[in-house]
Scaffold this active site. Structure first.
Site, PDB file in Angstrom:
ATOM      1  N   ASN A 152      13.637 -19.434  11.613  1.00  0.00           N
ATOM      2  CA  ASN A 152      12.549 -18.824  10.836  1.00  0.00           C
ATOM      3  C   ASN A 152      13.164 -17.924   9.769  1.00  0.00           C
ATOM      4  O   ASN A 152      14.386 -17.784   9.694  1.00  0.00           O
ATOM      5  CB  ASN A 152      11.582 -18.067  11.762  1.00  0.00           C
TER       6      ASN A 152
ATOM      7  N   PHE B 288       5.979  -6.098  17.033  1.00  0.00           N
ATOM      8  CA  PHE B 288       5.663  -6.405  15.633  1.00  0.00           C
ATOM      9  C   PHE B 288       4.695  -7.587  15.618  1.00  0.00           C
ATOM     10  O   PHE B 288       4.830  -8.500  16.429  1.00  0.00           O
ATOM     11  CB  PHE B 288       6.926  -6.788  14.856  1.00  0.00           C
TER      12      PHE B 288
ATOM     13  N   LYS C  39      -2.843  -8.588  20.105  1.00  0.00           N
ATOM     14  CA  LYS C  39      -1.471  -8.692  20.641  1.00  0.00           C
ATOM     15  C   LYS C  39      -1.079  -7.408  21.390  1.00  0.00           C
ATOM     16  O   LYS C  39      -0.471  -7.457  22.462  1.00  0.00           O
ATOM     17  CB  LYS C  39      -0.508  -8.958  19.479  1.00  0.00           C
TER      18      LYS C  39
END
Ligand SMILES: Cc1cc2nc3c(=O)[nH]c(=O)nc-3n(C[C@H](O)[C@H](O)[C@H](O)COP(=O)(O)O)c2cc1C
Length: 400
Positions: free
Chosen positions: A210, A321, A335
């Site tokens: 990524n 994050f 989250k």
């Protein structure tokens, strides 16, 4: 930030590497430190005091008996004013004189008279460096609390190759920051930070990766170090240099990162997961290179990777994050709750100046009570300190 308004005495001695001290003086000054350069007589043979005076905008001293009028008794004034003394480059000669307690010039006297921490960055020919006399002198100084920035290995001006090259400016700077920050608000705390993007092998030459550069996680590790924390950085592959004064563990895959995190958190007070960990990995990574077949398409079977944050139990402060391209706050809050976090850093990755592989970031901080704080666009080290401000508050609230 730790350098702002600090008094740094930079000792420069008679080494061919003396010109590199100009770069160090410049970076210290740019970071907001007041830099007083003290040169030995030999150093002035290699680089002019005018260079340092122009960079630091302050008087440069080289003689005890011909001091600028600003200081009454200069070696005492400098010794008392200093938050830290760094000697870079440090010759074999200054190391020997300091080890013996000799006070025959302004730099030696200043070091002898100070209570500030002293950092030495040696630079010399490989044989001078390896000479047991030099090593014994350094050992003596280390035992007295002097901090030594180990020299690097490589080609030298004298034609030799070996150990003895002055350490990179970044390493010396990092050491100065660590020493100055040692009494900060995270002193005594153990902080684990993850960084970078994991790579999931498809075969020995290909992987799924990524765009994470690791810059945010590395900035967090350095900022925590500069506030006195003992830091472990668990890093997926990046092109960044290992931060000074931080224990860095290198991993490649999500599974390796999971293991490294579980190993590190047993003694941690804080875990900050800034790494971009793959959610899926190839089910069967090829042991040999996958060959191009005649069929036009191929299908890769992927399996879920473990959710590291949810696996970490215990009373430590957990920070996650959320890199989102839509519904930033809504997704981040979900989250935060799902993983039982104390704080989540929501990152809009659609903006060109924020998120992956840039030096700036624009984030929203959301804590476990639902409080939201939207930060302006900031350099990643600035974002790191704002996150750590909140971490320090949470630690205090939890009485940790
Ligand atoms: C061209 C040249 C380069 C030198 N480079 C170094 C060096 O890198 N490291 C070192 O320890 N001494 C080096 N020396 C020797 C020192 O300059 C010498 O020991 C001097 O007395 C050091 O004084 P100081 O420690 O007061 O600065 C060099 C000498 C010359 C002439």
């Amino acid at each position: 930030m730790v350098l702002r308004d600090k008094s740094v005495v930079l000792g420069v001695t008679g080494s061919i590497a003396a010109y590199k001290a100009a770069d160090l003086a410049s970076k210290l000054t740019q970071a907001g430190a007041a830099v007083d350069v003290v040169m030995t007589r030999a150093a002035t043979e290699f680089i002019a005091p005018l260079t340092f005076r122009s960079i630091t905008h302050r008087p440069v001293s080289s003689s005890m008996f011909n001091a600028p009028t600003e200081y009454e008794i200069e070696h005492i004034a400098l010794a008392e004013r200093a938050d830290v003394i760094a000697i870079a480059p440090a010759t074999a000669d200054i190391i020997a004189r300091l080890a013996a307690g000799i006070a025959d010039d302004l730099l030696c006297c200043t070091v002898l008279a100070t209570r500030a921490p002293v950092i030495l960055a040696p630079a010399m020919n490989v044989n001078m460096w390896e000479n047991p006399i030099t090593q014994e002198n350094l050992e003596r100084l280390r035992a007295r609390g002097f901090r030594v920035v180990e020299p690097g290995y490589g080609a030298m001006a004298c034609g030799a190759t070996g150990a003895g090259r002055l350490a990179d400016t970044e390493r010396i700077l990092g050491t100065i920051q660590q020493v100055l920050g040692s009494g900060g608000d995270l002193a005594g705390k153990c902080v684990v930070v993850t960084a970078g993007g994991t790579q999931e092998p498809i075969d020995p030459v290909r992987h799924i990766g990524n765009r994470s550069s690791g810059k945010m996680g590395y900035a967090l590790a350095e900022a925590a170090r500069d506030r006195g924390a003992e830091v472990t950085l668990i890093s997926a592959p990046t092109s960044l240099a290992e931060p000074v004064g931080v224990e860095t563990v290198h991993v490649q895959t999500a599974l390796e990162m999971r293991q490294a995190v579980l190993d590190a958190v047993s003694t941690a007070d804080v875990l900050i997961m800034a790494a971009a960990v793959a959610d899926y990995r190839p089910a069967n990574a090829g042991k040999t290179k996958i060959k191009k077949e005649s069929a036009a398409d191929m299908t890769l079977e992927l399996v879920r990777t473990p959710d590291i944050l949810s696996e970490v139990k215990g009373g430590l402060v957990k920070v996650g994050f959320a890199a989102e391209s839509e519904d930033l706050v809504k997704n981040a809050v979900a989250k935060l709750k799902e993983k039982g976090l104390d704080l989540i850093v929501a990152n809009d990755i659609t903006a060109a100046d924020s998120g992956f592989d840039v030096d700036t970031n624009r984030v929203v901080l959301i804590d476990g009570k639902g409080n939201q704080e939207e930060l302006p666009l900031l350099p990643k080290p600035g974002v790191a300190h704002r996150i750590l401000d909140r971490v320090a508050d949470i630690l205090a609230a939890k009485k940790m």
